[in-house]
Motif scaffolding. Structure first.
Motif, short mmCIF file in Angstrom:
data_model
loop_
_atom_site.label_atom_id
_atom_site.label_comp_id
_atom_site.label_asym_id
_atom_site.label_seq_id
_atom_site.Cartn_x
_atom_site.Cartn_y
_atom_site.Cartn_z
N LYS A 1 0.82 -1.21 0.00
CA LYS A 1 0.00 0.00 0.00
C LYS A 1 0.86 1.26 0.00
N VAL A 2 1.89 1.25 0.83
CA VAL A 2 2.79 2.41 0.88
C VAL A 2 3.50 2.59 -0.46
N ALA A 3 3.99 1.49 -1.03
CA ALA A 3 4.67 1.56 -2.32
C ALA A 3 3.73 2.07 -3.40
N ALA A 4 2.47 1.66 -3.34
CA ALA A 4 1.48 2.10 -4.32
C ALA A 4 1.26 3.61 -4.22
N SER A 5 1.17 4.11 -2.99
CA SER A 5 0.96 5.55 -2.81
C SER A 5 2.16 6.33 -3.32
N LEU A 6 3.37 5.82 -3.08
CA LEU A 6 4.58 6.48 -3.59
C LEU A 6 4.63 6.42 -5.11
N ALA A 7 4.24 5.27 -5.67
CA ALA A 7 4.26 5.12 -7.12
C ALA A 7 3.30 6.12 -7.78
N LYS A 8 2.14 6.33 -7.17
CA LYS A 8 1.18 7.30 -7.71
C LYS A 8 1.75 8.71 -7.67
N GLU A 9 2.34 9.06 -6.54
CA GLU A 9 2.90 10.40 -6.38
C GLU A 9 4.05 10.66 -7.33
N GLN A 10 4.87 9.64 -7.54
CA GLN A 10 6.09 9.81 -8.33
C GLN A 10 5.91 9.37 -9.78
N ASN A 11 4.73 8.86 -10.12
CA ASN A 11 4.49 8.31 -11.46
C ASN A 11 5.53 7.23 -11.77
N ALA A 12 5.75 6.36 -10.80
CA ALA A 12 6.77 5.32 -10.91
C ALA A 12 6.13 3.98 -11.23
N GLU A 13 6.94 3.08 -11.79
CA GLU A 13 6.48 1.71 -12.03
C GLU A 13 6.73 0.88 -10.78
N LEU A 14 5.77 0.01 -10.49
CA LEU A 14 5.85 -0.83 -9.31
C LEU A 14 6.19 -2.26 -9.73
N PHE A 15 7.29 -2.78 -9.24
CA PHE A 15 7.67 -4.18 -9.49
C PHE A 15 7.41 -4.96 -8.21
N VAL A 16 6.40 -5.83 -8.26
CA VAL A 16 6.02 -6.61 -7.08
C VAL A 16 6.64 -7.99 -7.20
N LEU A 17 7.49 -8.31 -6.26
CA LEU A 17 8.29 -9.53 -6.33
C LEU A 17 7.80 -10.55 -5.32
N HIS A 18 7.56 -11.77 -5.82
CA HIS A 18 7.23 -12.87 -4.92
C HIS A 18 8.16 -14.04 -5.20
N MET A 19 8.70 -14.59 -4.12
CA MET A 19 9.59 -15.74 -4.25
C MET A 19 8.86 -16.99 -3.78
N LEU A 20 8.56 -17.87 -4.74
CA LEU A 20 7.92 -19.14 -4.38
C LEU A 20 8.90 -20.01 -3.62
N GLU A 21 8.37 -20.85 -2.77
CA GLU A 21 9.24 -21.75 -2.01
C GLU A 21 8.54 -23.09 -1.85
N LEU A 22 9.24 -24.15 -2.17
CA LEU A 22 8.71 -25.49 -1.97
C LEU A 22 9.05 -25.93 -0.56
N SER A 23 8.04 -26.02 0.28
CA SER A 23 8.25 -26.36 1.68
C SER A 23 8.71 -27.81 1.83
N PRO A 24 9.64 -28.07 2.76
CA PRO A 24 10.06 -29.46 3.02
C PRO A 24 8.89 -30.35 3.42
N ALA A 25 7.81 -29.74 3.97
CA ALA A 25 6.68 -30.52 4.44
C ALA A 25 5.96 -31.24 3.31
N ILE A 26 6.09 -30.72 2.08
CA ILE A 26 5.38 -31.35 0.96
C ILE A 26 6.26 -32.36 0.24
N MET A 27 7.49 -32.50 0.69
CA MET A 27 8.39 -33.44 0.04
C MET A 27 8.08 -34.86 0.53
N GLY A 28 8.25 -35.80 -0.33
CA GLY A 28 8.05 -37.20 0.05
C GLY A 28 9.20 -37.68 0.91
N GLU A 29 9.07 -38.91 1.38
CA GLU A 29 10.12 -39.47 2.22
C GLU A 29 11.44 -39.55 1.48
#
Length: 274
Positions: free
Chosen positions: A19-47
């Motif tokens: 939300k803060v980044a969005a408000s800054l992007a609007k004020e500055q007319n900047a592009e917003l790069f939203v980064l998500h890092m997927l992670e494979l949890s050890p809990a879903i791994m088989g034996e």
């Protein structure tokens, strides 16, 4: 600003940062790069420690769908938003994404899993700060709906190596239309300086930086208490601190002062790499 990076993990804190980044992007007319890092949890791994390629693809698609839903927010309308997905949780990649897109700022929430008690110590945020050459703004509390810092404190030991950090802070204050307050915290003990000696050191620093600004000397028992108490005294909305990125925040001034300020300050914190 031209571009802003926001790493998100779907937590409440990362949405506040968004939300803060969005408000800054609007004020500055900047592009917003939203980064998500997927992670494979050890809990879903088989034996055997192995999952099939089909399962991996399925999990990635689920993660991408959740990411897409997360970005379906009304406050992101009329902003150029570019989603970026990394399939592994490697925090140095945040700095690489910032460098690739020539980012002016990284905005992060405090550690969503651990809450506000230890946001920097061993946290994802601290890892990003350690590797980032661009300023990192850490959003901590309820400022997401009204981020408009009017009073911006920059605390420094006024050693020559902090000149680049001060210049970045001055640029950021101009972009945010904030009043920048420079402060030197004078503490008892081996680091204590007379007023004349402190002003002499500060004057040499400002001459080297070619900056004409007033600096307040604030006395307190520790640097951490001094920064926080001075910030409260002037009603600061934002606290800036220089960091040695290669060694993390624990080497701001000495000991764990940077971590303590970031953890205990009620105001958001922005770091500038030396």
């Amino acid at each position: 600003m031209k571009s802003i990076i926001v790493p998100v993990d779907f937590s409440n804190q990362s949405e506040k940062a968004l939300k803060v980044a969005a408000s800054l992007a609007k004020e500055q007319n900047a592009e917003l790069f939203v980064l998500h890092m997927l992670e494979l949890s050890p809990a879903i791994m088989g034996e055997s420690g192995y999952i099939s390629q089909e399962q991996v693809v399925h999990l990635i698609k689920l993660g991408e769908k959740r990411f897409s839903d997360f970005l379906d927010k009304p406050y992101l309308k009329d902003i150029t938003v570019t989603p970026v997905i990394k399939h592994y949780k490697v925090f140095s990649e945040v700095a690489e994404v910032a460098e690739k897109h020539k980012a002016d700022l990284i905005v992060m929430g405090s550690n969503g899993a651990d809450g506000l008690q230890e946001i920097f110590i061993g946290s994802n945020t601290e890892r990003v700060v350690r590797t980032s050459d661009v300023p990192v703004l850490v959003i901590k509390g309820n400022e997401a709906d009204n981020f408009n810092p009017k009073n911006f404190v920059f605390a420094s030991d006024f050693e020559h190596e902090s000149v680049p950090a001060l210049k970045k802070a001055i640029e950021m204050a101009k972009l945010l239309e904030s009043k920048l307050h420079l402060v030197y915290i004078n503490t008892p003990g081996d680091d204590f300086m007379s007023t004349n000696d402190a002003y002499s050191k500060i004057s040499k620093f400002l001459n080297k930086a070619n900056v004409g600004m007033e600096v307040e000397i604030f006395n307190d028992y520790t640097v951490e208490k001094g920064v926080i108490n001075y910030s409260k005294k002037i009603g600061a909305d934002l606290i800036g601190i220089p960091t040695h990125g290669r060694r993390g925040l624990s080497h701001f001034f000495m000991g764990s002062i940077g971590e303590d300020i970031a953890n205990h300050s009620e105001a958001p914190v922005i770091t500038f790499k030396i």
